[in-house]
Scaffold this motif. Structure first.
Motif, short mmCIF file in Angstrom:
data_model
loop_
_atom_site.label_atom_id
_atom_site.label_comp_id
_atom_site.label_asym_id
_atom_site.label_seq_id
_atom_site.Cartn_x
_atom_site.Cartn_y
_atom_site.Cartn_z
N PRO A 113 27.76 13.09 -7.09
CA PRO A 113 28.92 13.90 -7.74
C PRO A 113 28.30 14.47 -9.02
O PRO A 113 27.42 14.00 -9.79
N ILE A 114 28.80 15.75 -9.54
CA ILE A 114 28.65 16.34 -10.66
C ILE A 114 29.98 16.45 -11.45
O ILE A 114 30.89 16.68 -10.86
N ASP A 115 30.09 15.79 -12.62
CA ASP A 115 31.24 15.41 -13.41
C ASP A 115 31.53 16.43 -14.39
O ASP A 115 32.59 16.69 -14.85
N MET A 116 30.74 17.36 -14.77
CA MET A 116 30.86 18.38 -15.71
C MET A 116 29.93 19.54 -15.43
O MET A 116 28.68 19.51 -15.26
N VAL A 117 30.29 20.87 -15.64
CA VAL A 117 29.62 22.10 -15.58
C VAL A 117 29.71 22.78 -16.72
O VAL A 117 31.03 22.95 -17.18
N GLY B 216 28.52 20.58 -3.22
CA GLY B 216 29.27 19.35 -2.52
C GLY B 216 29.46 18.34 -3.86
O GLY B 216 30.55 17.66 -3.91
N GLY B 217 28.45 18.16 -4.74
CA GLY B 217 28.89 17.42 -5.78
C GLY B 217 29.87 17.96 -6.73
O GLY B 217 30.56 17.10 -7.51
N LEU B 218 30.02 19.43 -6.68
CA LEU B 218 31.34 19.81 -7.67
C LEU B 218 32.47 19.65 -6.68
O LEU B 218 33.60 19.47 -7.52
N LEU B 219 32.62 19.80 -5.45
CA LEU B 219 33.87 20.09 -4.93
C LEU B 219 34.30 18.86 -4.41
O LEU B 219 35.58 18.79 -3.95
N ARG C 252 27.01 13.12 -14.55
CA ARG C 252 26.06 13.93 -14.56
C ARG C 252 26.72 15.36 -15.12
O ARG C 252 27.87 15.70 -14.71
N ALA C 253 25.88 16.11 -15.81
CA ALA C 253 26.40 17.48 -16.29
C ALA C 253 25.51 18.43 -15.91
O ALA C 253 24.28 18.32 -15.98
N LEU C 254 25.74 19.53 -15.33
CA LEU C 254 25.12 20.72 -14.87
C LEU C 254 25.19 21.97 -16.10
O LEU C 254 26.23 22.34 -16.30
N ILE C 255 24.07 21.97 -16.69
CA ILE C 255 24.39 23.11 -17.93
C ILE C 255 23.36 24.21 -17.38
O ILE C 255 22.28 24.08 -17.28
N SER C 256 23.98 25.57 -17.45
CA SER C 256 23.14 26.72 -17.09
C SER C 256 23.88 27.94 -17.68
O SER C 256 24.77 28.26 -17.16
N VAL C 257 23.30 28.23 -18.91
CA VAL C 257 24.26 29.28 -19.90
C VAL C 257 23.19 30.37 -20.14
O VAL C 257 21.69 30.25 -20.42
N SER C 258 23.73 31.54 -20.16
CA SER C 258 23.13 32.79 -20.76
C SER C 258 23.29 32.89 -22.18
O SER C 258 22.51 32.95 -22.93
N ASP C 259 24.48 32.38 -22.66
CA ASP C 259 24.63 32.43 -24.06
C ASP C 259 24.27 30.90 -24.56
O ASP C 259 25.02 29.96 -24.03
N LYS C 260 23.16 30.79 -25.27
CA LYS C 260 22.94 29.22 -25.53
C LYS C 260 23.18 28.97 -26.94
O LYS C 260 22.65 27.78 -27.65
N GLU C 261 24.34 29.59 -27.63
CA GLU C 261 24.83 29.31 -28.81
C GLU C 261 25.36 27.71 -28.85
O GLU C 261 26.24 27.37 -27.85
N ASN C 262 24.84 27.21 -29.51
CA ASN C 262 25.36 25.53 -29.92
C ASN C 262 25.27 24.65 -28.71
O ASN C 262 25.73 23.36 -28.46
N ILE C 263 24.59 25.10 -27.68
CA ILE C 263 24.25 24.26 -26.27
C ILE C 263 23.17 23.03 -26.82
O ILE C 263 23.43 22.09 -26.22
N ILE C 264 22.46 23.29 -27.78
CA ILE C 264 21.62 21.99 -28.23
C ILE C 264 22.40 20.72 -28.52
O ILE C 264 22.26 19.63 -28.26
N GLU C 265 23.36 21.17 -29.69
CA GLU C 265 24.11 20.30 -30.30
C GLU C 265 25.07 19.37 -29.21
O GLU C 265 25.19 18.33 -29.11
N PHE C 266 25.88 20.49 -28.27
CA PHE C 266 26.56 19.96 -27.27
C PHE C 266 25.83 19.10 -26.37
O PHE C 266 26.20 17.82 -25.83
N ALA C 267 24.50 19.28 -25.86
CA ALA C 267 23.79 18.63 -24.86
C ALA C 267 23.27 17.41 -25.44
O ALA C 267 23.35 16.07 -24.81
N LYS C 268 22.90 17.13 -26.87
CA LYS C 268 22.79 15.92 -27.31
C LYS C 268 23.91 15.08 -27.45
O LYS C 268 23.71 13.85 -27.33
N GLY C 269 25.28 15.70 -27.76
CA GLY C 269 26.39 14.90 -27.71
C GLY C 269 26.80 14.25 -26.44
O GLY C 269 26.90 12.95 -26.41
N ILE C 270 26.52 14.77 -25.30
CA ILE C 270 26.82 14.08 -24.12
C ILE C 270 25.66 13.32 -23.57
O ILE C 270 25.98 12.37 -22.96
#
Length: 510
Positions: free
Chosen positions: A94-98, A72-75, A4-22
């Protein structure tokens, strides 16, 4: 088990490409607010965080990820059986990526007319909390704060080469990022509450470039700038031509800007090793530069020139005849650019020095600490000085005295400057005693010293400097005053008909 990856960004540059990748690597994505909408619009499957927490976003989004189901999932330490059991007991995955970057606090401060409310609302709380939690648990969680790292992280994931060492490097960047963010916030509040020297002092700088070397080739160096633009600073100069600036170039350029900013009339300053070797002012930049050049045509070789007016073709022709490292000006005409850019290595910097004297603090590193002081913005006008001698300065003498006082302020102590007709003619810098500095300046001036004025950055501890000045034919002196032996210097001035003025202000420069 699905990651699982949690994505929350103010700067959304290239986030679509990265999200598709994961997604392609089997990750489930959790997201919030605007980021969730961006992903959904791109047809990327994502689960809203409030579905995981069972609690809606509240307080206009101030609270959305501050929940045990997230932290809890992060720590949780994956290798700790107790942690795993507690996750299971509380139905926490668990959360594996932030992938998080923060509300644009810096960009908000830069906006014209921004309100205090806007600034406060752009202080991120949940973002730094998630980043810090993930970075603390880098052994199990990959944390990405910089969009520039997306391609490398994705490549490591695809190649199954994302080691603990790489995650630790990403975590280090997170803590630098949050420290930078908090330092800007602390600076804003400290400024608002007008605390000069608080109990702790936190500053932050952003890297401009790695330099080839420092003062000498065996020293490593880099150039950093303050995050918010400081008008008139060398960090904001626009380089129009020439090779990369060196450590010494930047130091000298900064010194040149400090000096030229003292003058409102057309002015030119030549600097060598952070000391002025020539300063000239006039009604035109052409004449001002020739005065700066004629002040010391030997030392200007390989130096830096800063001016406070646009450089035209006529001035450029004179500049092109000299070997210079850098020329700094608020602008260059097309003809001047065509002429000056024929020299491959000369650096041309566009920068208006008008605002370089703005208030800011000066930091000087010492072993184990740092000295902090206000910038020396002290100025003196004719109405501020007093005259202890029998003779008052004549009109031109007073003009030259005030000109010399502006110059001596920027010369390393002990400092003596001789000037005549809006031009420095002798500079004595960085000597262990004042008479030594005076002798250097007088020797450099030669016959020009006759009828010139002398400025001293601090008082005369004894009358020997005045004696030397009288012997050289100097007619007026400007100095702070305040020595126990001031009367002896006054007596020597009166003996030779020298006019002397006190500023009541010294300008030590160490």
């Amino acid at each position: 088990m699905e990651k699982r990856a949690l994505i929350s960004v103010s700067d959304k540059e290239n986030i679509i490409e990265f999200a598709k990748g994961i997604i392609g690597l089997g990750y489930e994505i959790l997201s919030t607010g605007g980021t969730l909408r961006t992903l959904e619009e791109a047809d990327i499957p994502a689960t809203a965080v409030d579905e995981i927490t069972g609690f809606p976003e509240i307080l206009d989004g101030r609270v959305k990820t501050l929940h045990p189901a997230i932290h809890g999932g992060l720590l949780a330490k994956r290798s700790d059986r107790t942690h795993r059991n507690q996750l299971e007991e509380n139905n926490i995955m668990p959360i594996d990526m932030v992938v998080v970057n923060l509300y644009p606090f810096k960009q908000t401060l830069e906006k014209e007319g921004v309100t205090d409310e806007d600034i406060i609302e752009n202080i991120d709380i949940g973002g730094p909390a998630m980043l810090r939690a993930s970075a603390k648990n880098y052994a199990d969680v990959t944390v990405v704060v910089d969009p520039a790292d997306y391609p490398a992280v994705l490549k490591h994931l695809q190649e199954d080469s994302l080691t603990a060492g790489i995650r630790k490097s990403l975590a280090a960047k997170v803590f630098r990022h949050t420290a930078n963010y908090d330092a800007m916030i602390a600076g804003y509040f400290t400024g608002e509450t007008k605390e000069d020297f608080p109990e702790t002092y936190t500053v932050t700088y952003e890297k401009v470039q790695t330099l080839r070397y420092g003062e000498n080739p065996h020293q490593k160096a880099a150039f950093y700038k303050i995050p918010l633009p400081h008008e008139g600073s060398i960090a904001n100069a626009k380089q129009l031509h020439g090779k990369e600036l060196s450590y010494n170039n930047i130091q000298d350029a900064n010194a040149a800007l400090d000096i030229v900013s003292e003058f409102e009339e057309p002015a030119a300053v030549a600097v060598k090793h952070m000391n002025p070797c020539g300063i000239g002012t006039a009604d035109s930049l052409d004449t001002a530069f020739m005065r700066a050049y004629d002040a010391d045509p030997v030392s200007i070789f390989g130096g830096i020139v800063a001016v406070n007016r646009q450089i035209n073709e006529a001035v450029a022709e004179k500049l092109s005849d000299i070997f210079l490292e850098i020329i700094i000006a608020p602008g260059f005409t097309a003809e001047a650019m065509e002429l000056l850019t024929k020299k491959k290595n000369i650096r041309l910097l566009e920068l208006d020095a008008t605002d370089s004297a703005a208030e800011h603090e000066k930091l000087t590193a010492v072993q184990g600490g740092v000295l902090i002081q206000q910038r020396d913005n002290g100025k003196v006008s004719e109405r501020d000085v007093t005259v202890p001698t029998k003779r008052n300065p004549e009109v031109q003498e007073m003009k030259d005295l005030l000109f010399a006082w502006k110059a001596v302020k920027h010369v390393k102590s002990n400092a003596i400057v001789l000037a005549k007709d809006n031009q420095t003619i002798g500079v004595g810098a960085g000597q262990m005693n004042r008479i030594g500095a005076a002798n250097i300046a007088i020797e450099q001036a030669g016959e020009k010293a006759k009828g010139a004025v002398l400025a001293s950055d601090a008082f005369f501890p004894m009358p020997d400097t005045v004696e030397a000045a009288a012997k050289a034919g100097i007619t007026a002196i400007i100095q702070p005053g305040g020595s126990k032996r001031d009367q002896e210097s006054i007596d020597v001035c009166d003996k030779y008909g020298i006019a002397m003025v006190y500023t009541g202000m010294r300008h030590f420069k160490h």
